[in-house]
Structure formats: C-alpha cells, structure tokens
Design a protein around this motif. Structure first.
Motif, PDB file in Angstrom:
ATOM      1  N   LEU A  55      10.695   7.892 -25.338  1.00 58.03           N
ATOM      2  CA  LEU A  55      11.574   8.694 -24.501  1.00 58.03           C
ATOM      3  C   LEU A  55      11.992   7.923 -23.253  1.00 58.03           C
ATOM      4  O   LEU A  55      13.143   7.976 -22.817  1.00 58.03           O
ATOM      5  N   GLN A  56      11.054   7.201 -22.660  1.00 64.43           N
ATOM      6  CA  GLN A  56      11.333   6.466 -21.439  1.00 64.43           C
ATOM      7  C   GLN A  56      12.201   5.236 -21.686  1.00 64.43           C
ATOM      8  O   GLN A  56      12.987   4.845 -20.830  1.00 64.43           O
ATOM      9  N   ALA A  57      12.056   4.626 -22.861  1.00 64.70           N
ATOM     10  CA  ALA A  57      12.721   3.354 -23.108  1.00 64.70           C
ATOM     11  C   ALA A  57      13.966   3.467 -23.982  1.00 64.70           C
ATOM     12  O   ALA A  57      14.670   2.482 -24.182  1.00 64.70           O
ATOM     13  N   LYS A 241       7.736   0.654 -15.538  1.00 64.66           N
ATOM     14  CA  LYS A 241       6.949  -0.278 -16.329  1.00 64.66           C
ATOM     15  C   LYS A 241       7.440  -0.324 -17.773  1.00 64.66           C
ATOM     16  O   LYS A 241       7.634  -1.406 -18.341  1.00 64.66           O
ATOM     17  N   SER A 242       7.674   0.833 -18.377  1.00 63.39           N
ATOM     18  CA  SER A 242       8.120   0.886 -19.770  1.00 63.39           C
ATOM     19  C   SER A 242       9.484   0.229 -19.935  1.00 63.39           C
ATOM     20  O   SER A 242       9.724  -0.512 -20.888  1.00 63.39           O
ATOM     21  N   ARG A 243      10.405   0.477 -19.008  1.00 67.40           N
ATOM     22  CA  ARG A 243      11.751  -0.080 -19.126  1.00 67.40           C
ATOM     23  C   ARG A 243      11.761  -1.589 -18.920  1.00 67.40           C
ATOM     24  O   ARG A 243      12.485  -2.314 -19.612  1.00 67.40           O
ATOM     25  N   ILE A 244      10.973  -2.070 -17.985  1.00 68.82           N
ATOM     26  CA  ILE A 244      10.932  -3.503 -17.721  1.00 68.82           C
ATOM     27  C   ILE A 244      10.290  -4.250 -18.881  1.00 68.82           C
ATOM     28  O   ILE A 244      10.778  -5.294 -19.316  1.00 68.82           O
ATOM     29  N   ALA A 257      16.725  -4.921 -10.825  1.00 66.32           N
ATOM     30  CA  ALA A 257      17.824  -4.674 -11.764  1.00 66.32           C
ATOM     31  C   ALA A 257      17.603  -3.357 -12.506  1.00 66.32           C
ATOM     32  O   ALA A 257      18.538  -2.573 -12.695  1.00 66.32           O
ATOM     33  N   VAL A 258      16.369  -3.117 -12.927  1.00 74.24           N
ATOM     34  CA  VAL A 258      16.060  -1.881 -13.647  1.00 74.24           C
ATOM     35  C   VAL A 258      16.257  -0.672 -12.736  1.00 74.24           C
ATOM     36  O   VAL A 258      16.849   0.338 -13.137  1.00 74.24           O
TER      37      VAL A 258
END
Length: 312
Positions: A55-57, A241-244, A257-258
C-alpha cells in the motif's frame, strides 16, 4: 591459700548472631529471546505486513483490495512472499533492539519504576543501534514483499533473503546495503522509544494501580496501548522508508526527492498513508511479541527452578 575463681562457662550451643540474608541476584535472560519472540509474531502477521508495504509503495487502493490482488495474482502462498526476508530482519534488527534496550536501561539507570523519559531514552539508544545493524535485512524484506506488486519485467525475483543480499552487493555495490539508512534509523529510534518504552511504562502503571497482577492480562493491555502509540509515532518515517527502499532509478531514492514528490502529488497526509493496515499489522504484532517474550521469560525462569512463573 588464695582462692581462685573459675572462668565463666561458655555456652557452646548458643547460636551465632543471625546475618542478614542477601537476595540472590536474578540471572539475565538470554540475549536472543527478543529475536525469537519477534520472529514468531512476524510469521503470524506477515500477510498484513506485506499488504502495508504494498500500500505504501504502490498504487493499491485499500487493504482489502490489496489482499485480493495478491491472492488473485500469486495465490494464497503469495501472502507469504518474502517471509525469509522477514525472518532475517527479526533475527538481526529485533534481536539487536531487545538486547540493546536492556543494556541501555542499565546505562541510563532505568530501573523497575523508571520515569517515561528514561525509558524513551533507552529505547532511542537501542533503536539507533538496531536500525543500523538491521538495515540490509530491512531492504531485503521490503523488496521481497513489494516485488509482486510490480510489473513482471521490473521484478527482482530474489529466491530468498540470502540470494537477495548477495545479488544486491554484486549488482549494486556494497554501498547499496546502506540505502535508506537515515529514515530507517530514524524510524527505529521512534519505534523503540514508543513501543518498547511505552510497554514498560504502561505495564508499570498497570501494576502500580493495584488492579492488575503481573500476568497475561496485564501484558495484553500494556502491549495493546504500546501498539497504538507506536503506529502513530512511526507512520511518517515508515512510509518514507518503504518508498526510498523500493526506489530503483538513479537519484530517485534520496530522502529529499521522495518527500518533495510525495508532498507534491499527495499532500501532507501521505505520511499516514496505510495507517489502518499499519495499525492492523503492528497491533497484533506488538501484542504477540510481548506476550511471547513474557512467556519465553517464564519458561527460562521455570527451567531455573521458579515453578510458578510458567504461563503466568
């Protein structure tokens, strides 16, 4: 003739003065108990953790839809994608954080009824250490869990956690093991300051109230409160953290950037995206971790001769 008086008789049967009894210091618990307890809990709640990461990514909408998508595309076994990465993470990060927390409490002088700030300080110290040590396993876990949410041509297809670790070093360089280190350490500090410290705090307060004994009911109530506190405190760092860690393009994985792209596209509430599945995962995980840990401690006490401590 001079009389001589006999020396006073000495009562040899008289007991010597009693000496104060010194309580035997309790031996410390094995350092690996926390890692084992966390591994058991994470294995049970893995499908919820998997859904939270996806869900987060990704662009999945809602926890139920994400679960259905996983089952539809990968079957029921897909709910346990990346389980080896999860276990690697628990036996590195979680093992380290419980050990470091106990040691940090000794350093800051956080005893049985320590104030909340001392417990939070000890938790923060433990989180910083564990976040650094567990970062490589954290990356592997996140990548393995998020892999099937990607198009087939973009999947990494790690066979297991060790394959993923070796491939990361071979294909992306040793420095890749530090990807997302800053938000991961920050999140670990928040997690331990909120989860471990709040559990100890709530447990002490419940026992002090006189309405609870040191048993499973007290452990459940304290861990339930700790899980809610930890979910809310950690949500922003968890999302970042999940997106990076899922980013793969050059320059796309920087923290700034994120944050910039997420604020631009979704607004400030992106920091709490996936809160419900995060709470749904972290709450039972927190409860299971502490209930399991308390019972493991009871088993250790039982093997040491305390027959009343088992399954209290």
């Amino acid at each position: 003739m001079a009389s001589s008086s006999a020396p006073p008789a000495v009562n040899l049967d008289k007991a010597p003065a009693s000496t104060p009894v010194i309580a035997k210091k309790k031996a410390p618990y094995p350092f690996w108990l926390g890692g084992v307890a966390a591994s058991i809990a994470a294995s049970i709640t893995h499908p919820l953790d998997l859904t939270k990461v996806r869900l987060q990514a990704s662009g999945d909408k809602g926890m139920v839809n994400s679960l259905r998508k996983t089952v539809r595309t990968a079957g029921v076994r897909g709910l346990f994608d990346g389980i080896s990465g999860t276990l690697m993470r628990q036996m590195s990060y979680s093992l380290c954080r419980f050990w470091a927390y106990d040691e940090s409490k000794k350093i800051v002088g956080a005893g049985k009824n320590a104030p909340a700030w001392k417990l939070a300080l000890a938790g923060s110290m433990a989180g910083g250490i564990a976040g650094f040590v567990g970062n490589p396993a954290e990356i592997i876990m996140v990548r393995m869990q998020g892999d099937f949410a990607k198009p087939p041509e973009k999947r990494l297809n790690y066979k297991n956690c060790f394959d993923g670790l070796f491939r990361m070093v071979r294909e992306e360089g040793f420095s890749s093991l530090g990807r997302g280190l800053t938000p991961n350490v920050f999140r670990a500090i928040l997690m331990n300051a909120s989860q471990l410290a709040s559990y100890d705090f709530f447990k002490a307060e419940l026992l002090r109230s006189g309405h609870f004994n040191d048993n499973i009911y007290c452990h459940f109530t304290a861990s339930f409160a700790a899980g809610t506190v930890a979910t809310t405190v950690c949500s922003p760092a968890d999302v970042l953290k999940s997106r990076i860690m899922n980013a793969s393009g050059p320059g796309s994985s920087s923290t700034l950037a994120v944050i910039k792209n997420s604020f631009k596209n979704e607004g400030a509430m992106f920091m709490f995206k996936g809160w419900v599945p995060a709470w749904s995962r972290l709450q039972p995980t927190t409860i299971l971790i502490f209930l399991t840990l308390e019972q493991l401690k009871g088993i250790v006490d039982w093997t040491r001769g305390d027959k009343q401590s088992l399954f209290s």
